[in-house]
Scaffold this motif. Structure first.
Motif, PDB file in Angstrom:
ATOM      1  N   GLU A 180      52.049 -13.314  24.535  1.00  0.00           N
ATOM      2  CA  GLU A 180      51.740 -14.554  23.815  1.00  0.00           C
ATOM      3  C   GLU A 180      51.714 -14.375  22.304  1.00  0.00           C
ATOM      4  N   LEU A 181      51.233 -13.220  21.838  1.00  0.00           N
ATOM      5  CA  LEU A 181      51.003 -13.016  20.405  1.00  0.00           C
ATOM      6  C   LEU A 181      52.073 -12.154  19.745  1.00  0.00           C
ATOM      7  N   VAL A 182      52.413 -11.028  20.378  1.00  0.00           N
ATOM      8  CA  VAL A 182      53.263 -10.042  19.714  1.00  0.00           C
ATOM      9  C   VAL A 182      54.739 -10.314  19.949  1.00  0.00           C
ATOM     10  N   GLU A 183      55.131 -10.386  21.207  1.00  0.00           N
ATOM     11  CA  GLU A 183      56.556 -10.495  21.506  1.00  0.00           C
ATOM     12  C   GLU A 183      57.171 -11.773  20.951  1.00  0.00           C
ATOM     13  N   VAL A 184      56.400 -12.850  20.899  1.00  0.00           N
ATOM     14  CA  VAL A 184      56.938 -14.089  20.335  1.00  0.00           C
ATOM     15  C   VAL A 184      57.082 -14.022  18.816  1.00  0.00           C
ATOM     16  N   SER A 185      56.449 -13.040  18.192  1.00  0.00           N
ATOM     17  CA  SER A 185      56.540 -12.908  16.735  1.00  0.00           C
ATOM     18  C   SER A 185      57.751 -12.102  16.294  1.00  0.00           C
ATOM     19  N   TYR A 186      58.433 -11.468  17.239  1.00  0.00           N
ATOM     20  CA  TYR A 186      59.571 -10.626  16.883  1.00  0.00           C
ATOM     21  C   TYR A 186      60.711 -11.472  16.307  1.00  0.00           C
ATOM     22  N   GLY A 187      61.399 -10.886  15.363  1.00  0.00           N
ATOM     23  CA  GLY A 187      62.550 -11.554  14.776  1.00  0.00           C
ATOM     24  C   GLY A 187      63.187 -10.678  13.727  1.00  0.00           C
ATOM     25  N   PRO A 188      64.367 -11.052  13.270  1.00  0.00           N
ATOM     26  CA  PRO A 188      65.054 -10.250  12.252  1.00  0.00           C
ATOM     27  C   PRO A 188      64.489 -10.488  10.862  1.00  0.00           C
ATOM     28  N   SER A 189      64.521  -9.475  10.038  1.00  0.00           N
ATOM     29  CA  SER A 189      64.143  -9.596   8.631  1.00  0.00           C
ATOM     30  C   SER A 189      64.829  -8.485   7.865  1.00  0.00           C
ATOM     31  N   ALA A 236      69.631   6.474  18.430  1.00  0.00           N
ATOM     32  CA  ALA A 236      69.846   5.040  18.558  1.00  0.00           C
ATOM     33  C   ALA A 236      69.896   4.626  20.027  1.00  0.00           C
ATOM     34  N   ALA A 237      70.520   5.452  20.864  1.00  0.00           N
ATOM     35  CA  ALA A 237      70.608   5.139  22.291  1.00  0.00           C
ATOM     36  C   ALA A 237      69.233   5.142  22.936  1.00  0.00           C
ATOM     37  N   MET A 238      68.374   6.096  22.543  1.00  0.00           N
ATOM     38  CA  MET A 238      67.023   6.147  23.082  1.00  0.00           C
ATOM     39  C   MET A 238      66.227   4.919  22.646  1.00  0.00           C
ATOM     40  N   VAL A 239      66.380   4.510  21.378  1.00  0.00           N
ATOM     41  CA  VAL A 239      65.682   3.320  20.901  1.00  0.00           C
ATOM     42  C   VAL A 239      66.119   2.108  21.704  1.00  0.00           C
ATOM     43  N   ARG A 240      67.413   1.981  21.925  1.00  0.00           N
ATOM     44  CA  ARG A 240      67.917   0.841  22.685  1.00  0.00           C
ATOM     45  C   ARG A 240      67.444   0.862  24.136  1.00  0.00           C
ATOM     46  N   GLN A 241      67.102   2.040  24.645  1.00  0.00           N
ATOM     47  CA  GLN A 241      66.574   2.116  26.001  1.00  0.00           C
ATOM     48  C   GLN A 241      65.142   1.595  26.080  1.00  0.00           C
ATOM     49  N   VAL A 242      64.360   1.844  25.033  1.00  0.00           N
ATOM     50  CA  VAL A 242      62.929   1.545  25.083  1.00  0.00           C
ATOM     51  C   VAL A 242      62.626   0.121  24.628  1.00  0.00           C
ATOM     52  N   VAL A 243      63.298  -0.352  23.560  1.00  0.00           N
ATOM     53  CA  VAL A 243      63.047  -1.716  23.091  1.00  0.00           C
ATOM     54  C   VAL A 243      64.007  -2.667  23.797  1.00  0.00           C
ATOM     55  N   THR A 244      63.776  -3.965  23.656  1.00  0.00           N
ATOM     56  CA  THR A 244      64.646  -4.939  24.288  1.00  0.00           C
ATOM     57  C   THR A 244      65.968  -5.028  23.535  1.00  0.00           C
ATOM     58  N   PRO A 245      67.055  -5.429  24.211  1.00  0.00           N
ATOM     59  CA  PRO A 245      68.340  -5.575  23.525  1.00  0.00           C
ATOM     60  C   PRO A 245      68.263  -6.525  22.337  1.00  0.00           C
ATOM     61  N   GLU A 246      67.460  -7.581  22.460  1.00  0.00           N
ATOM     62  CA  GLU A 246      67.340  -8.548  21.374  1.00  0.00           C
ATOM     63  C   GLU A 246      66.722  -7.916  20.136  1.00  0.00           C
ATOM     64  N   VAL A 247      65.632  -7.155  20.324  1.00  0.00           N
ATOM     65  CA  VAL A 247      64.998  -6.469  19.197  1.00  0.00           C
ATOM     66  C   VAL A 247      65.963  -5.470  18.575  1.00  0.00           C
ATOM     67  N   ASP A 295      69.189  -5.528  18.518  1.00  0.00           N
ATOM     68  CA  ASP A 295      70.230  -6.234  17.771  1.00  0.00           C
ATOM     69  C   ASP A 295      69.679  -6.806  16.475  1.00  0.00           C
ATOM     70  N   TRP A 296      68.471  -7.392  16.527  1.00  0.00           N
ATOM     71  CA  TRP A 296      67.871  -7.933  15.315  1.00  0.00           C
ATOM     72  C   TRP A 296      67.726  -6.864  14.242  1.00  0.00           C
ATOM     73  N   LEU A 297      67.345  -5.660  14.660  1.00  0.00           N
ATOM     74  CA  LEU A 297      67.097  -4.581  13.704  1.00  0.00           C
ATOM     75  C   LEU A 297      68.340  -3.729  13.457  1.00  0.00           C
ATOM     76  N   GLU A 298      69.460  -4.157  14.019  1.00  0.00           N
ATOM     77  CA  GLU A 298      70.764  -3.522  13.792  1.00  0.00           C
ATOM     78  C   GLU A 298      70.759  -2.046  14.188  1.00  0.00           C
ATOM     79  N   VAL A 299      70.146  -1.767  15.332  1.00  0.00           N
ATOM     80  CA  VAL A 299      70.193  -0.404  15.876  1.00  0.00           C
ATOM     81  C   VAL A 299      71.611  -0.151  16.375  1.00  0.00           C
TER      82      VAL A 299
END
Length: 383
Positions: free
Chosen positions: A251-260, A288-299, A301-305
Motif C-alpha cells: 500500500e505504501l512502498v510499492e505504489v510509490s515506485y517510479g522513474p526519476s 545487472a542480471a542479479m538485480v533484475r532477478q530480485v527486483v520487479t521488471p518494471e522497477v 526498467d524504470w531505473l535503466e538496469v
C-alpha cells in the motif's frame, strides 16, 4: 454567505509525510545556531559502543538526547531479538545478497528519497551508502544489539541526528517544497525504508528459493520494528505482524515506485561499484542480471538496469534458476562465486572511497565473526 471549504483531511499515512523527528531536530537546530556541529561530530565519531559512557564534553542538549534514546522500547522481547540473530547467523550472507541486489535498488525506485540524496550531493558516492548500510545491519544483527557488548544503540542515535541534519539543511536550501512534497526524510520515508529492509528482504529470499521459516521471518521483521521505534518512527505506524507489514508494503512502498533522474543515476553508480568489486571479465553483466532477478521488471526498467543476454539466461530465468544456484552453492564454482560475492559486497571487505582512495572498513561483531568462521562462510576483510 459563501460556503467555507474545509481542507481535505489527511490519512494517518499521509500525515507522516509532514512529520520529522522533533527530539533529534531540536538538537540539530540548537547545534547549528551555536555553530557547534563540527565539534560535536568529532566527539561522536568516537562514540561507538553501547557500554561507552556519554562523553562529558558534549553539550547538555546532546547529552540529554543520548540519555533519552539509549534503550529499546519497553515492549521489546529480547527472545525474539535473539531469534533474529540466530537467523542471521545461518542466512546472513543470503540476507546480504538480497539487500545488495534488491533493497538498495528498490530504495532508489522511490523518487522523493532519491531526490534527498541528490540534494546532499551523494548521487556519486555509492560506497558511502553501501558501507553505512552495511555497518548498520551488522550492528543490528549482533547477539545483543541493544545490550552490553553491542554497538547498535550509538549507531541508531547518530543516524537520527544525521537524518535531522539533512532535514534542517534541505528545508532551508530553497530547493524543497514542504507543502507539496512533505518533509525530507519524513517518518513516511523512514517507515518505507524499514519495510524495504525487512519485508522485501524476506520476500526476496523466498523468491530466490531460500528457505525462511515463518518464525524466522517474523523475528527478522520484529527486530526491525524495534529498530524503527528507536529511530523515532511512531509505534502505531508500524504493523505488529509480518502479514500486516506485507500489506502496508504494497500500500505504501510499492505504489510509490517510479522513474526519476536521481534514481537512475544512483542505480547506475551502484551497479558500477558492484561490477568493480566482481573480478574478471567472465562476470561482466552478472550484477545487472542479479538485480533484475530480485527486483520487479518494471522497477528494473524504470531505473535503466541493463539487460544481459548471457547472464540473463543463467540468472534471470525466474525462481527456478535462483533455486538452482542456491542448491548448487557447494558444487558449482560459478554459483558459489555469485552468491558469496553478493553477500561479501555488503558484509565483507572494504569499499574504497571515490574521493581519496582511503578504505572504509566494516566491523563485523565478534560473535557473528566467530560463528561464521566456524561455519567457513565469514567474509575476509581486505584493504
Amino acid at each position: 454567505m459563501p460556503e467555507t471549504l474545509e481542507p481535505p483531511r489527511l490519512s494517518a499515512l499521509e500525515m507522516l509525510k509532514y512529520q520529522g523527528d522533533p527530539l533529534a531536530d531540536a538538537v540539530v537546530a540548537e547545534l547549528v545556531a551555536d555553530e557547534r556541529t563540527t565539534a560535536v561530530n568529532e566527539v561522536l565519531a568516537h562514540f561507538r559502543d553501547n557500554d561507552q559512557p556519554i562523553p562529558e564534553e558534549l553539550p547538555e542538549s546532546v547529552r540529554r538526547y543520548l540519555i533519552e534514546t539509549d534503550a529499546p522500547p519497553g515492549w521489546t522481547d529480547l527472545e525474539r531479538v535473539a531469534g533474529a540473530y540466530e537467523f542471521f547467523v545461518d542466512d546472513g550472507m543470503h540476507v546480504a545478497s538480497v539487500l545488495s541486489f534488491g533493497a538498495m535498488v528498490n530504495c532508489y525506485a522511490q523518487p522523493r528519497p532519491s531526490r534527498v540524496l541528490s540534494l546532499t550531493h551523494r548521487l556519486n558516492q555509492p560506497h558511502r551508502r553501501l558501507s553505512e548500510t552495511s555497518q548498520f545491519v551488522l550492528n543490528l544483527m549482533g547477539r545483543d544489539p541493544f545490550g552490553s557488548g553491542g554497538s547498535f544503540v550509538p549507531t541508531i542515535q547518530k543516524t537520527r541526528l544525521i537524518h535531522a541534519a539533512v532535514r534542517y539543511f534541505i528545508t532551508r536550501c530553497g530547493a524543497w517544497d514542504v507543502e507539496a512534497d512533505g518533509i525530507p526524510l519524513c517518518q513516511q520515508d523512514m517507515l518505507g525504508a524499514l519495510l524495504i529492509f525487512s519485508v522485501q528482504v524476506i520476500d526476496g529470499m523466498r523468491r530466490m528459493g531460500i528457505t525462511v521459516t515463518d518464525r524466522e521471518a517474523e523475528d527478522y521483521y520484529y527486530v526491525w520494528r524495534v529498530t524503527g521505534a528507536m529511530l523515532g518512527i511512531p509505534a502505531e505506524a508500524m504493523p505488529g505482524t509480518l502479514r500486516e507489514a506485507q500489506a502496508l508494503n504494497a500500500e505504501l512502498v510499492e505504489v510509490s515506485y517510479g522513474p526519476s533522474p536521481e534514481g537512475i543515476e544512483l542505480t547506475r553508480n551502484l551497479l558500477r561499484l558492484y561490477e568493480n568489486l566482481v573480478p574478471g571479465k567472465a562476470f561482466d553483466g552478472v550484477v545487472a542480471a542479479m538485480v533484475r532477478q530480485v527486483v520487479t521488471p518494471e522497477v528494473a526498467d524504470w531505473l535503466e538496469v541493463p539487460r544481459s543476454r548471457g547472464w540473463g539466461r543463467t540468472v534471470g530465468a525466474g525462481v527456478r534458476a535462483m533455486r538452482l544456484l542456491e542448491r548448487s552453492e557447494d558444487r558449482s564454482r560459478v554459483a558459489t562465486a555469485v552468491l558469496d560475492k553478493a553477500g561479501d559486497l555488503l558484509l565483507g571487505g572494504s569499499v574504497r572511497t571515490l574521493t581519496d582512495g582511503q578504505p572504509t572498513a566494516l566491523t563485523i561483531p565478534t560473535d557473528l565473526r566467530e560463528k561464521w568462521l566456524a561455519a567457513g562462510v565469514c567474509p575476509v576483510q581486505r584493504t
